[in-house]
Design a protein around this motif. Structure first.
Motif, PDB file in Angstrom:
ATOM      1  N   LYS A 181       1.152  -1.108  -0.275  1.00  0.00           N
ATOM      2  CA  LYS A 181       0.567  -0.049  -0.103  1.00  0.00           C
ATOM      3  C   LYS A 181       1.017   0.825   0.013  1.00  0.00           C
ATOM      4  O   LYS A 181       0.640   1.933  -0.253  1.00  0.00           O
ATOM      5  CB  LYS A 181      -0.726   0.239   0.968  1.00  0.00           C
ATOM      6  N   VAL A 182       2.113   1.422   0.617  1.00  0.00           N
ATOM      7  CA  VAL A 182       3.265   2.409   0.146  1.00  0.00           C
ATOM      8  C   VAL A 182       3.088   2.195  -0.646  1.00  0.00           C
ATOM      9  O   VAL A 182       3.486   3.527  -1.338  1.00  0.00           O
ATOM     10  CB  VAL A 182       4.592   2.168   2.017  1.00  0.00           C
ATOM     11  N   ALA A 183       3.994   1.625  -0.986  1.00  0.00           N
ATOM     12  CA  ALA A 183       3.965   1.663  -2.907  1.00  0.00           C
ATOM     13  C   ALA A 183       3.312   1.807  -3.375  1.00  0.00           C
ATOM     14  O   ALA A 183       3.429   3.178  -4.488  1.00  0.00           O
ATOM     15  CB  ALA A 183       4.972   0.251  -3.526  1.00  0.00           C
ATOM     16  N   ASP A 184       2.437   1.226  -3.540  1.00  0.00           N
ATOM     17  CA  ASP A 184       0.958   2.642  -4.356  1.00  0.00           C
ATOM     18  C   ASP A 184       1.248   4.024  -3.777  1.00  0.00           C
ATOM     19  O   ASP A 184       0.316   4.750  -4.744  1.00  0.00           O
ATOM     20  CB  ASP A 184      -0.519   1.638  -3.585  1.00  0.00           C
ATOM     21  N   LEU A 185       0.280   3.818  -2.496  1.00  0.00           N
ATOM     22  CA  LEU A 185       0.306   5.452  -1.929  1.00  0.00           C
ATOM     23  C   LEU A 185       1.807   6.432  -2.600  1.00  0.00           C
ATOM     24  O   LEU A 185       1.541   7.354  -3.494  1.00  0.00           O
ATOM     25  CB  LEU A 185       0.162   5.362  -0.527  1.00  0.00           C
TER      26      LEU A 185
END
Length: 487
Positions: A155-159
């Motif tokens: 999720k951090v990579a997507d954000l």
């Protein structure tokens, strides 16, 4: 990094340059047509000059950078000479007075353009800071409430990819082998060669890795610093994950503190902007003291004072936010009189505010179980917001009443109000709505979130509403029973 450098992902490509050039030409042409109309009505040359200055101001507000404002200033002087000085329809200057007039007009245009550009730049910086803080806070929330570190890193990579508009790779080295988390958000242009920036993920345990960003944006020093903040957030989270398996609960709490401090460190970094503004204003006064007239000096000094007050308020909110995040918000509940509380509140704000204050308290004595100091902070924050965002000479009402087994406090004003879709968002951390029409600077977005934490610690609630026919109303509801328990 100096503020004048390119901001994150705000750059002028060829399309933008062409657009800004067209805006400059059209604005000068428009002001020339308006000036010709005024000239046909026998308006004075001073009116025509002001018309051109307004056009230059418009160019500075609608374009990016100082170049187009200076270009508009130069073209305005040429147009004024060509159409309105004798002999007309030539660029010949037949009298020295005209030359002095043109020089003064050009200098004034450039100064106005620079001031307008600086104001636009400050607004963009404020919006950019809010975006960065919200991204860091969202990443922080993900890690704090993480159930699976692998899902969270995805999720951090997507954000991150969504914010940076590029390709983000997070590589974590473990005993079982490397783990790769990758997310790609395509950018709308590839005018620039792709750039890659990589930060190591360092921990004290066996985990390590890297955070890398590939984008077609021209990366700046400020972007590099911001990506480093993101990498530090990930490093702290990875260390916490390792401690969950190898260390004691006390050590885990220390790493959680480090995670929160990383976020607060990013906030403190953004406090440098008002300091830079203060230094810039003082340098302007010192270096141009004899050339500046009194109104401009007063405006610069007022800006210095406003920035200093903003810094004080921001630091106080950050300290309060730290106590809330660390769970150090301890209540000292006593039976407090509403009349005494209101008296203390009014004494704090009535001496400096220009608005009219109306107190509405019940006839019977209303005693409320609460921490008087903390609730005074809540209501004072609401009153200060009402003063800040309400017109001068308007009315602000502070009301209290009993409703069933609760005590209700209300602060209402007659300002422009808050859009309904923001009534809940304004209590989120680092959220500050669109209040640019009333203030020069947005806050860090911590005040109302701190108020919410204090009220909820009292087992109460706080909410925002429309104040009919115009304005905002904030309502705080506290329980009257069970308030003295150690909850």
């Amino acid at each position: 990094m100096k503020e004048g450098m390119t901001m994150d992902f705000r750059f002028t490509d060829r399309k933008r340059a062409g657009r800004d050039f067209a805006i400059s030409l059209m604005m000068v042409a428009f002001t020339t047509l308006v000036s010709l109309f005024f000239k046909s009505l026998d308006f004075q040359d001073a009116t025509l000059t002001i018309t051109y200055l307004l056009g230059v101001m418009g160019v500075a507000a609608l374009t990016r950078g100082k170049f187009f404002g200076i270009l508009a200033s130069f073209l305005s002087v040429l147009s004024f000479n060509f159409f309105f000085t004798q002999p007309i329809f030539t660029f010949y200057i037949n009298h020295p007075d005209y030359l002095v007039t043109f020089i003064v007009m050009f200098v004034a245009s450039v100064l106005i353009s620079s001031l307008t550009t600086r104001l636009t730049h400050q607004t963009e910086l404020s919006n950019l800071r809010q975006e960065r803080l919200r991204l860091l806070d969202e990443i922080n929330r993900l890690f704090i409430h993480s159930v699976s570190i692998q899902d969270t890193l995805g999720k951090v990579a997507d954000l991150s990819a969504s914010y940076f508009k590029g390709e983000v790779k997070i590589v974590v080295l473990t005993q079982g082998g490397p783990l790769l988390f990758k997310s790609v958000v395509p950018f709308e242009t590839d005018d620039f060669e792709p750039t890659i920036i990589t930060h190591p993920l360092t921990t004290e345990s066996e985990m390590s890795g890297s955070f890398s960003l590939k984008t077609h944006h021209p990366l700046t020093e400020e972007t590099a610093q911001f990506t480093l903040n993101v990498a530090n957030q990930i490093s702290a989270a990875l260390e916490k994950e390792a401690l969950l398996r190898t260390q004691t609960q006390a050590q885990i709490e220390i790493r959680e503190q480090k995670l929160r401090n990383s976020l607060l460190g990013a906030i403190s970094h953004d406090l440098r902007t008002p300091l830079a503004t203060i230094i810039g204003s003082t340098d302007t006064i010192i270096e141009n003291y004899d050339q500046l007239n009194e109104p401009i000096k007063k405006e610069l000094l007022t800006n210095i004072r406003d920035d200093a007050e903003w810094l004080i308020e921001s630091v106080e909110n950050i300290l309060s936010f730290t106590r809330v995040e660390d769970g150090k918000l301890k209540l000292n509940k006593q039976m407090e009189s509403v009349e005494d509380l209101f008296g203390d509140l009014v004494s704090h704000v009535v001496s400096t505010a220009k608005q009219k204050f109306v107190l509405d308290v019940p006839d019977e004595l209303l005693m409320v179980p609460m921490d008087g100091a903390l609730m005074e902070k809540v209501l004072l924050n609401l009153l200060n917001n009402a003063v800040k965002y309400s017109p001068l000479d308007s009315e602000i009402t502070l009301r209290a009443y009993r409703k069933g087994k609760t005590a209700v406090f209300e602060v209402s004003d007659h300002g422009l109000g808050i859009p309904k879709e923001q009534h809940e968002k304004i209590f989120e951390r680092f959220y500050s709505g669109d209040v640019g029409y009333l203030t020069k600077r947005k806050g860090l977005g911590l005040g109302l979130s701190i108020c919410k934490a204090i009220v909820e610690a009292h087992n109460g609630s706080i909410s925002a509403h429309d104040n009919h026919p115009q304005g905002s109303l904030f309502r705080v509801v506290l329980p009257l029973e069970g308030g003295l328990s150690d909850e």
